[in-house]
Write a protein that holds these residues in place. Structure first.
Motif, PDB file in Angstrom:
ATOM      1  N   SER A 112      39.229  88.793 108.791  1.00 29.22           N
ATOM      2  CA  SER A 112      40.436  88.347 108.601  1.00 29.22           C
ATOM      3  C   SER A 112      42.081  89.695 108.451  1.00 29.22           C
ATOM      4  CB  SER A 112      40.562  87.407 107.328  1.00 29.22           C
ATOM      5  OG  SER A 112      40.188  88.147 106.549  1.00 29.22           O
ATOM      6  N   GLY A 113      43.327  89.690 108.221  1.00 28.59           N
ATOM      7  CA  GLY A 113      44.183  90.313 107.967  1.00 28.59           C
ATOM      8  C   GLY A 113      43.949  90.595 106.704  1.00 28.59           C
ATOM      9  N   MET A 114      43.262  89.781 105.575  1.00 28.93           N
ATOM     10  CA  MET A 114      42.893  90.130 104.053  1.00 28.93           C
ATOM     11  C   MET A 114      41.873  90.704 103.869  1.00 28.93           C
ATOM     12  SD  MET A 114      45.581  88.836 102.315  1.00 28.93           S
ATOM     13  CE  MET A 114      44.360  90.005 100.605  1.00 28.93           C
TER      14      MET A 114
ATOM     15  N   ILE B 185      43.787  94.310 105.016  1.00 27.75           N
ATOM     16  CA  ILE B 185      43.780  95.137 103.966  1.00 27.75           C
ATOM     17  C   ILE B 185      43.140  94.842 102.626  1.00 27.75           C
ATOM     18  CG2 ILE B 185      45.972  94.165 102.278  1.00 27.75           C
ATOM     19  CD1 ILE B 185      47.253  91.992 104.048  1.00 27.75           C
TER      20      ILE B 185
ATOM     21  N   TYR C   5      53.485  89.887 101.700  1.00 27.28           N
ATOM     22  CA  TYR C   5      52.302  88.568 101.492  1.00 27.28           C
ATOM     23  C   TYR C   5      51.745  88.855 100.450  1.00 27.28           C
ATOM     24  CZ  TYR C   5      48.886  85.331 104.358  1.00 27.28           C
ATOM     25  OH  TYR C   5      47.803  84.438 103.763  1.00 27.28           O
TER      26      TYR C   5
ATOM     27  N   GLU D 149      55.878  96.581 104.460  1.00 27.22           N
ATOM     28  CA  GLU D 149      55.486  95.496 105.170  1.00 27.22           C
ATOM     29  C   GLU D 149      57.141  95.793 105.198  1.00 27.22           C
ATOM     30  OE1 GLU D 149      54.043  91.918 103.577  1.00 27.22           O
ATOM     31  OE2 GLU D 149      54.937  90.772 105.261  1.00 27.22           O
TER      32      GLU D 149
ATOM     33  N   ASP E 140      51.637  97.006 106.737  1.00 33.44           N
ATOM     34  CA  ASP E 140      51.434  95.838 106.963  1.00 33.44           C
ATOM     35  C   ASP E 140      52.939  95.413 108.428  1.00 33.44           C
ATOM     36  OD1 ASP E 140      51.170  92.888 108.278  1.00 33.44           O
ATOM     37  OD2 ASP E 140      51.241  91.837 106.051  1.00 33.44           O
TER      38      ASP E 140
ATOM     39  N   THR F 203      52.816  92.659 111.173  1.00 31.86           N
ATOM     40  CA  THR F 203      51.704  91.690 111.424  1.00 31.86           C
ATOM     41  C   THR F 203      53.411  91.190 112.046  1.00 31.86           C
ATOM     42  OG1 THR F 203      50.407  91.423 110.109  1.00 31.86           O
ATOM     43  CG2 THR F 203      51.214  89.681 111.180  1.00 31.86           C
TER      44      THR F 203
ATOM     45  N   MET G   9      48.390  98.294 109.336  1.00 26.28           N
ATOM     46  CA  MET G   9      47.482  96.593 109.514  1.00 26.28           C
ATOM     47  C   MET G   9      48.431  95.425 110.481  1.00 26.28           C
ATOM     48  SD  MET G   9      47.850  93.445 107.540  1.00 26.28           S
ATOM     49  CE  MET G   9      47.247  92.499 108.184  1.00 26.28           C
TER      50      MET G   9
ATOM     51  N   SER H 157      47.008  90.560 110.403  1.00 22.07           N
ATOM     52  CA  SER H 157      46.736  90.275 110.510  1.00 22.07           C
ATOM     53  C   SER H 157      46.524  89.536 112.323  1.00 22.07           C
ATOM     54  CB  SER H 157      46.970  88.707 109.768  1.00 22.07           C
ATOM     55  OG  SER H 157      46.840  87.783 110.649  1.00 22.07           O
TER      56      SER H 157
ATOM     57  N   SER I 178      45.540  86.982 113.744  1.00 20.59           N
ATOM     58  CA  SER I 178      45.675  84.964 113.173  1.00 20.59           C
ATOM     59  C   SER I 178      47.215  84.947 113.356  1.00 20.59           C
ATOM     60  CB  SER I 178      45.271  84.639 112.322  1.00 20.59           C
ATOM     61  OG  SER I 178      44.440  85.419 111.196  1.00 20.59           O
ATOM     62  N   LYS I 179      48.036  85.757 113.487  1.00 20.84           N
ATOM     63  CA  LYS I 179      49.354  85.313 114.166  1.00 20.84           C
ATOM     64  C   LYS I 179      50.442  85.611 115.948  1.00 20.84           C
ATOM     65  CE  LYS I 179      49.308  84.182 110.129  1.00 20.84           C
ATOM     66  NZ  LYS I 179      49.323  85.769 108.276  1.00 20.84           N
TER      67      LYS I 179
ATOM     68  N   VAL J 219      41.237  83.509 112.789  1.00 24.64           N
ATOM     69  CA  VAL J 219      41.324  84.105 111.924  1.00 24.64           C
ATOM     70  C   VAL J 219      40.344  85.564 111.867  1.00 24.64           C
ATOM     71  CG1 VAL J 219      41.221  84.040 109.822  1.00 24.64           C
ATOM     72  CG2 VAL J 219      41.933  81.630 110.941  1.00 24.64           C
ATOM     73  N   GLY J 220      42.380  86.266 111.882  1.00 24.32           N
ATOM     74  CA  GLY J 220      41.359  88.148 111.963  1.00 24.32           C
ATOM     75  C   GLY J 220      41.970  88.935 111.776  1.00 24.32           C
TER      76      GLY J 220
ATOM     77  N   TRP K 176      51.724  81.150 111.582  1.00 23.49           N
ATOM     78  CA  TRP K 176      52.922  81.050 111.960  1.00 23.49           C
ATOM     79  C   TRP K 176      51.932  82.123 113.411  1.00 23.49           C
ATOM     80  CZ3 TRP K 176      53.916  86.346 112.863  1.00 23.49           C
ATOM     81  CH2 TRP K 176      53.816  87.138 111.139  1.00 23.49           C
TER      82      TRP K 176
HETATM   83  C1  LIG Z   1      48.475  85.970 107.824  1.00 25.77           C
HETATM   84  C2  LIG Z   1      49.331  87.144 107.234  1.00 25.77           C
HETATM   85  C3  LIG Z   1      48.373  87.866 106.400  1.00 25.77           C
HETATM   86  C4  LIG Z   1      46.200  87.717 106.154  1.00 25.77           C
HETATM   87  O1  LIG Z   1      46.480  87.276 107.485  1.00 25.77           O
HETATM   88  P1  LIG Z   1      44.920  85.816 107.476  1.00 25.77           P
HETATM   89  O2  LIG Z   1      44.868  86.253 108.610  1.00 25.77           O
HETATM   90  O3  LIG Z   1      45.186  84.994 106.927  1.00 25.77           O
HETATM   91  O4  LIG Z   1      44.128  86.754 106.436  1.00 25.77           O
HETATM   92  C5  LIG Z   1      49.164  89.448 106.022  1.00 25.77           C
HETATM   93  N1  LIG Z   1      50.418  89.989 105.986  1.00 25.77           N
HETATM   94  C6  LIG Z   1      50.989  89.114 106.705  1.00 25.77           C
HETATM   95  C7  LIG Z   1      52.131  89.135 106.922  1.00 25.77           C
HETATM   96  C8  LIG Z   1      50.220  87.428 106.948  1.00 25.77           C
HETATM   97  O5  LIG Z   1      52.229  87.179 107.906  1.00 25.77           O
END
Ligand SMILES: *Cc1c(COP(=O)(O)O)cnc(C)c1O
Length: 395
Positions: A84-86, A89, A110, A154, A183, A185, A203, A205, A207-208, A217-218, A338
């Motif tokens: 996951s992104g977290m 992070i 975030y 970010e 970040d 993303t 970094m 996410s 998942s977006k 989710v990654g 998103w």
């Molecule tokens: C969603 C998001 C994350 C976390 O990612 P996950 O894959 O949901 O754990 C981190 N930073 C930003 C800006 C995000 O939108």
């Protein structure tokens, strides 16, 4: 995949005859371990753990394909995929700090990243943090202490999409021997390349937009080979944040269309942001792609494109009226996250009103009339008509 090819080719192409039996799409290596033919060969693998296939908690061939592709796109030496992104992070922050460290972070990062630092690392490990506005380099300079080990960026930030001058901040950080994480993303590795601007660790996410189909989710970290290998040996393997081969395979599928999806998200988002900006029921639009965006010059300097996530403030803050707009949309679906194919709407007030007192909520600079939309891949005219439908419910 040779770096001589242009980005779109790198995204689509895996290299000629790369996969077993001439398969045009790679197989999924759904195995937990790898076997060896001798004492010597497994011994050799252990001598180079970070690059060897021994056990899937460490490396896996399907996962490695995604990592190589993401590193190439971001112009980094090496990438490590996370579940996951977290997960990415947490590993990134832990790799820079120790007990008693100080972090300088942008104030609109975030939410869960903010909570990790403030509600976990601070009380448990005495890690201090100073949150800064971040729109000027002086904000960072003034916040640096003797024990500052990390600057956390970010850009664009969450909800209000404020930018930091990435090159100037990393220049400052290097002169003080401080590590930097970004970040990235929102902009994606296609539209912003922080590693080329001196950032230590990028970094995402996944998942977006990188995933893009709302089925994965990654997360990923990209940086120098030395830094990624260090994270592999410690925060990655010991904490056990292993991405699944199937999820990695889905991400390979997603990367083939990343560039072309982003082009559509961008053009649709620009049209929608312009529509909202001139609409009498809208007070303000937050979108770095607009000409009226206050940091437009910086945006054009460090990004080559804009994606499809934006916020706007309705003229009303009457909760019933805000709800009639929100519930009045037929195409925009209500949900968090998103970057997928589907258009989404979310009101930050929904979670903030639960977590904060009315006074704290006012202090955040967010109002009940603030909306966040993720512009998906539907027809732009249909999306604009849908927003118009909702806006007509406001007096
Ligand atoms: C969603 C998001 C994350 C976390 O990612 P996950 O894959 O949901 O754990 C981190 N930073 C930003 C800006 C995000 O939108």
């Amino acid at each position: 995949m040779a770096k001589v090819h242009k980005l779109k080719t790198q995204l689509v192409h895996d290299g000629k005859n790369q996969h077993p039996n001439g398969a045009v799409v790679p197989p999924i290596f759904q195995n937990s371990l790898f076997t060896f033919d001798s004492w010597e060969s497994i011994d050799d693998a252990f001598n180079d753990r970070a690059n060897s296939f021994i056990y899937t908690r460490g490396n896996n061939p399907t996962v490695k394909l995604v990592e190589e592709k993401l590193a190439t796109i971001a112009q980094g030496e090496k990438a490590k995929l996370f579940p996951s992104g977290m997960g990415a992070i947490s590993a990134a922050i832990l790799s820079f700090v120790k007990q008693g460290s100080h972090i300088v972070a942008v104030k609109n990062i975030y939410g869960p990243a903010n909570n990790l630092i403030l509600s976990y690392l601070k009380p448990k490990f005495g890690i201090e943090v100073t949150f800064v506005d971040g729109s000027s380099v002086a904000d960072f300079e003034n916040a640096i202490e003797d024990n500052t080990d990390l600057i956390y960026l970010e850009s664009p930030s969450s909800v209000i999409f404020a930018l930091q001058d990435i090159e100037a901040v990393t220049h400052l950080a290097k002169s003080r021997n401080i590590g930097t994480i970004i970040d990235n993303t929102w902009a994606t590795p296609v539209y912003q390349k922080p590693l080329t601007m001196g950032v230590d660790l990028e970094m995402h996410s996944c998942s977006k937009y990188i995933g893009g189909h709302s089925d994965v989710v990654g997360g990923v970290l990209i940086g120098s080979e030395e830094r990624i290998n260090d994270i592999f040996r410690q925060e990655f393997e010991w904490i056990g944040a292993k991405p699944a081969p199937f999820e990695a395979w889905l991400l390979l599928r997603s990367l083939r269309t990343l560039d072309i999806r982003l082009k559509q998200h961008q053009s649709s988002a620009l049209e929608i942001a312009s529509f909202l900006e001139q609409h009498p029921k809208i007070k303000k639009v937050y979108y770095p792609g607009l000409d009226s965006f206050p940091q437009k010059k910086l945006a054009q300097k460090q990004m080559t494109g804009f994606t499809g996530l934006m916020s706007f403030s309705l003229i009303t803050t009457d909760l019933e009226e805000v709800k009639s707009f929100f519930n009045g949309l037929k195409l925009f679906q209500i949900g968090v996250s998103w970057g997928g194919h589907e258009s989404l709407i979310y009101a930050p007030a929904i979670s903030y009103l639960k977590e904060l007192s009315p006074e704290q909520f006012d202090g955040m600079g967010i109002s009940v009339g603030d909306m966040r939309i993720s512009v998906g891949l539907e027809d732009t005219d249909d999306l604009i008509n849908d927003l118009e439908l909702g806006l007509n419910k406001i007096r």
